[in-house]
Design an enzyme around this catalytic site. Structure first.
Site, PDB file in Angstrom:
ATOM      1  N   HIS A 172       0.819  -1.216   0.000  1.00 46.33           N
ATOM      2  CA  HIS A 172       0.000   0.000   0.000  1.00 46.33           C
ATOM      3  C   HIS A 172       0.849   1.261   0.000  1.00 46.33           C
ATOM      4  O   HIS A 172       0.424   2.312  -0.469  1.00 46.33           O
ATOM      5  CB  HIS A 172      -0.912   0.031   1.224  1.00 46.33           C
ATOM      6  N   HIS A 222       2.243   9.099   1.180  1.00 42.94           N
ATOM      7  CA  HIS A 222       1.124   9.064   0.229  1.00 42.94           C
ATOM      8  C   HIS A 222       1.443   9.980  -0.945  1.00 42.94           C
ATOM      9  O   HIS A 222       2.054  11.030  -0.776  1.00 42.94           O
ATOM     10  CB  HIS A 222      -0.166   9.549   0.901  1.00 42.94           C
ATOM     11  N   GLU A 250      -2.803  13.360   0.958  1.00 44.55           N
ATOM     12  CA  GLU A 250      -4.179  12.992   1.296  1.00 44.55           C
ATOM     13  C   GLU A 250      -4.945  14.232   1.719  1.00 44.55           C
ATOM     14  O   GLU A 250      -6.063  14.459   1.259  1.00 44.55           O
ATOM     15  CB  GLU A 250      -4.166  11.931   2.407  1.00 44.55           C
ATOM     16  N   HIS A 309       3.199  10.683   6.775  1.00 49.38           N
ATOM     17  CA  HIS A 309       2.433  10.444   8.000  1.00 49.38           C
ATOM     18  C   HIS A 309       3.318   9.770   9.037  1.00 49.38           C
ATOM     19  O   HIS A 309       3.796   8.653   8.808  1.00 49.38           O
ATOM     20  CB  HIS A 309       1.221   9.536   7.710  1.00 49.38           C
ATOM     21  N   THR A 366      -6.583   6.705   7.551  1.00 47.48           N
ATOM     22  CA  THR A 366      -7.008   6.954   6.164  1.00 47.48           C
ATOM     23  C   THR A 366      -6.985   5.681   5.335  1.00 47.48           C
ATOM     24  O   THR A 366      -7.138   5.723   4.115  1.00 47.48           O
ATOM     25  CB  THR A 366      -6.124   8.018   5.479  1.00 47.48           C
ATOM     26  N   THR A 367      -6.777   4.552   5.997  1.00 50.68           N
ATOM     27  CA  THR A 367      -6.814   3.244   5.337  1.00 50.68           C
ATOM     28  C   THR A 367      -7.718   2.328   6.147  1.00 50.68           C
ATOM     29  O   THR A 367      -7.945   2.584   7.336  1.00 50.68           O
ATOM     30  CB  THR A 367      -5.411   2.617   5.278  1.00 50.68           C
TER      31      THR A 367
HETATM   32 ZN   LIG Z   1      -1.132   7.463   5.999  1.00 47.82          ZN
END
Ligand SMILES: [Zn+2]
Length: 272
Positions: A109, A137, A141, A154, A222-223
């Protein structure tokens, strides 16, 4: 068993507990509590940023992911400068990071860097959290005034009582971040179950801007499983990476961002 072998194995075991943005979220405890009534296989539900398993479908993929669609305090969000409430009660966060042993993994991911030492602290409103891992990311995001940054970092922290605080850092294209090269020279292109130990130590402070003023709000992972109760701290000042450093990540993950979620009745504060 050689020392080297042990070094590789240990982070792999550690990861099954702490792999933050993935299926094995830092909110593993909450997931584990629910697990009693759900088959263990549910933990390995495939999700992605594309097609049938993209963010719009996360909640349908697994009952553990329901919050991704039913939640009312989801992340990321669009941060509108005009609506941010300057809050004199908020003092800037305190970051105490130091050079630490780290390992790096492509978890399918994102690229995630795991920290096993307990020497990296974040203090928010008098509460202390320890850095567990950080990951990336592309594009960012969070949006600021409707605009994405090229990337977002993050840094995921956990307090003694198990609550989470994520420090978000927007990344713009510009000057190279030379500190990053230590990690980027070990960037794993292929997904793997085992983290690679990075030689020597790495100081996460090298990834932060000098000015730590921030936007604050209550949100979620956020996942999947999109667990809420996460204290978000998005730094107002971005950092820069070279276009080449960004391209190196993009070659592995061309896009791994969840779209912004409704802010609803929440307010975003700032510590100015
Ligand atoms: Zn993240």
């Amino acid at each position: 068993m050689s020392n080297r072998r042990f070094q590789i194995l240990f982070p792999a075991i550690f990861l099954t507990v702490l792999a933050g943005c993935g299926n094995n979220s830092p909110n593993h405890d909450a997931a584990a509590a629910k697990e009693a009534s759900v088959p263990a296989a549910a933990h390995h539900t495939h999700w992605s940023y594309e097609g049938d398993t993209s963010p719009e479908h996360w909640a349908e993929l697994d009952q553990l992911f329901t919050t991704c669609s039913t939640g009312s305090a989801q992340s990321p969000v669009n941060i509108l400068h005009d609506k941010v409430k300057e809050d004199e009660r908020l003092s800037p966060v305190k970051v105490e990071y130091s050079p630490s042993p780290v390992s790096i993994i492509n978890n399918g991911h994102t690229i995630q860097v795991n920290i096993s030492s307990k020497d990296n602290k974040l203090t928010v409103e008098g509460k202390t959290y320890l850095l567990q891992q950080f990951h990336f990311h592309l594009p960012s995001e969070h949006e600021v005034d409707g605009k994405h940054a090229e990337m977002e970092l993050h840094l995921v922290h956990k307090s003694e009582d198990g609550s989470l605080a994520v420090l978000g850092v927007l990344i713009h294209s510009g000057s190279e971040n030379t500190v990053l090269n230590k990690l980027w020279s070990a960037l794993p292109a292929e997904e793997s179950a085992e983290a690679i130990v990075v030689d020597g130590s790495f100081d996460p402070a090298g990834l932060l801007p000098a000015d730590l003023h921030s936007f604050r709000y209550q949100g979620s992972l956020t996942t999947p499983p999109c667990t809420e109760g996460v204290q978000w701290i998005v730094l107002e000042n971005p950092v820069t990476w070279s276009a080449e450093q960004i391209a190196k990540f993009a070659a592995i993950f061309p896009h791994d961002n969840r779209p912004v979620q409704p802010l609803g009745s929440r307010e975003i504060g700032s510590d100015e």
